[in-house]
Write an enzyme that holds these catalytic residues in place. Sequence first.
Site, PDB file in Angstrom:
ATOM      1  N   HIS A  34      91.941 155.244  47.609  1.00 25.45           N
ATOM      2  CA  HIS A  34      92.722 155.986  46.791  1.00 25.45           C
ATOM      3  C   HIS A  34      93.050 157.210  47.163  1.00 25.45           C
ATOM      4  O   HIS A  34      92.837 158.464  46.453  1.00 25.45           O
ATOM      5  CB  HIS A  34      91.983 156.106  45.316  1.00 25.45           C
ATOM      6  CG  HIS A  34      91.903 154.922  44.621  1.00 25.45           C
ATOM      7  ND1 HIS A  34      93.095 154.494  43.602  1.00 25.45           N
ATOM      8  CD2 HIS A  34      90.969 153.725  44.363  1.00 25.45           C
ATOM      9  CE1 HIS A  34      92.596 153.361  43.026  1.00 25.45           C
ATOM     10  NE2 HIS A  34      91.312 152.844  43.453  1.00 25.45           N
ATOM     11  N   ASP A  36      96.022 157.581  49.533  1.00 24.25           N
ATOM     12  CA  ASP A  36      97.315 157.436  50.241  1.00 24.25           C
ATOM     13  C   ASP A  36      98.088 158.338  49.062  1.00 24.25           C
ATOM     14  O   ASP A  36      99.196 159.024  49.668  1.00 24.25           O
ATOM     15  CB  ASP A  36      97.769 156.046  50.520  1.00 24.25           C
ATOM     16  CG  ASP A  36      97.922 154.988  49.299  1.00 24.25           C
ATOM     17  OD1 ASP A  36      96.909 155.369  48.244  1.00 24.25           O
ATOM     18  OD2 ASP A  36      98.311 154.209  49.382  1.00 24.25           O
ATOM     19  N   ASP A 167      99.827 150.241  52.425  1.00 27.10           N
ATOM     20  CA  ASP A 167     100.034 148.783  52.885  1.00 27.10           C
ATOM     21  C   ASP A 167     101.098 148.681  53.621  1.00 27.10           C
ATOM     22  O   ASP A 167     100.939 147.724  54.455  1.00 27.10           O
ATOM     23  CB  ASP A 167     100.208 148.254  51.525  1.00 27.10           C
ATOM     24  CG  ASP A 167      98.699 148.357  50.579  1.00 27.10           C
ATOM     25  OD1 ASP A 167      97.773 148.931  51.054  1.00 27.10           O
ATOM     26  OD2 ASP A 167      98.777 147.983  49.430  1.00 27.10           O
TER      27      ASP A 167
END
Length: 382
Positions: A34, A36, A167
């Site tokens: 948590h 990015d 991601d």
Amino acid sequence: MLEKVKEKFVEIFKDDKDTRCFFSPGRVNIIGEHIDYNGGYVMPCAIDKGTYFVIRLNHTNIVNAYSMQFENLGVISFDVFDENKTNQYSDFIKGVMKIFDIHLGFDMVCCGTIPHSSGLSSSASFCTGLGYALSSLNCNLVSHTALALACKRVENEFMGVNSGIMDQFIICNGKDEKALLLDCNTLKYEEIPFELEDNVLIIANTNKKRQLADSKYNERRAECEQVLTILHENGYTFKYLCDMDLKQMDEVMPLIKDEKLQRRLRHVVSENDRTIKASKALINHDINELGKCLTASHESLKNDYEVTGKELDTLVYSFLTQEGCVGARMTGAGFGGCAIAIYKKGFEEKAMAEVKKEYLEKIGYEPSFYQVKVYGGTREIK
């Protein structure tokens, strides 16, 4: 797996003339959860589970797609300019074609080896793989960073998923046996040798359906934005919460009157600090220090960010009580998905058996375990 995908292509489309093959990995985030969307550091790596594509242009205005994971859907066909969503995997195809502005007819068979809803980024793997494949077929290859940013737009703008960049970035830029220490603000990164010495990395899937993940993810983002707004109202000019260090966090904490928001801030800033420490631990071959960082990360995600839940906590604390465990934590958005653990070689099989037994007793169904290789990014397979 690729050979099976090729065989299925021939079965459906009668021959494999002019086909090209691509692979796009999944990812696991070693630490930096948590972070990015808060402009801090993350340390993910790509893994050897991912999505395989066999694809060719068909010189029509029709896309014909078949997924070996959704065989009950058969071949899905639609016009290259069709942007109507059907709540199927074909929505991602339409999103990629729109964002990349590529409207070519093609035939495709794909198959993923990433368990669905595991938190190992099956959707980002699919999008980046297809984006890379279609760009290649269109003779317009983009840089890996541009590919990642475009695929983030697919998720954000077309699919309506409020995700960060991590991601897509690691899936595009992954390297064999390397993690990336990625600054999510600048997108600058450092390759970190992922050498665990006499230890192994285990991924454990809770196998829980993650109904809460998306709504709670958006809720946490909103809470972080609330904190930033309060700081701006008090004269601070931080662009992101991760622009501050631990000392600055202590300085501004009295301005945050809501205890819940205080905990959110404490997780974000401390997790950013832990991620940098973990990268140094890997560089220095200090696996015990890395393990301490992982375990501290889980405690923060549980107590300050509140994104773990019974299933993930059961996995992590069961891992930590087994002989040979160096460290463990949840990975991904939380509320289900996966946990990771680092174990001394020779202890992992017994540990997995014990964790499986305890998890079954407490949760009522079994977890799944994977031992993966740290792998390179999205690529064409010649």
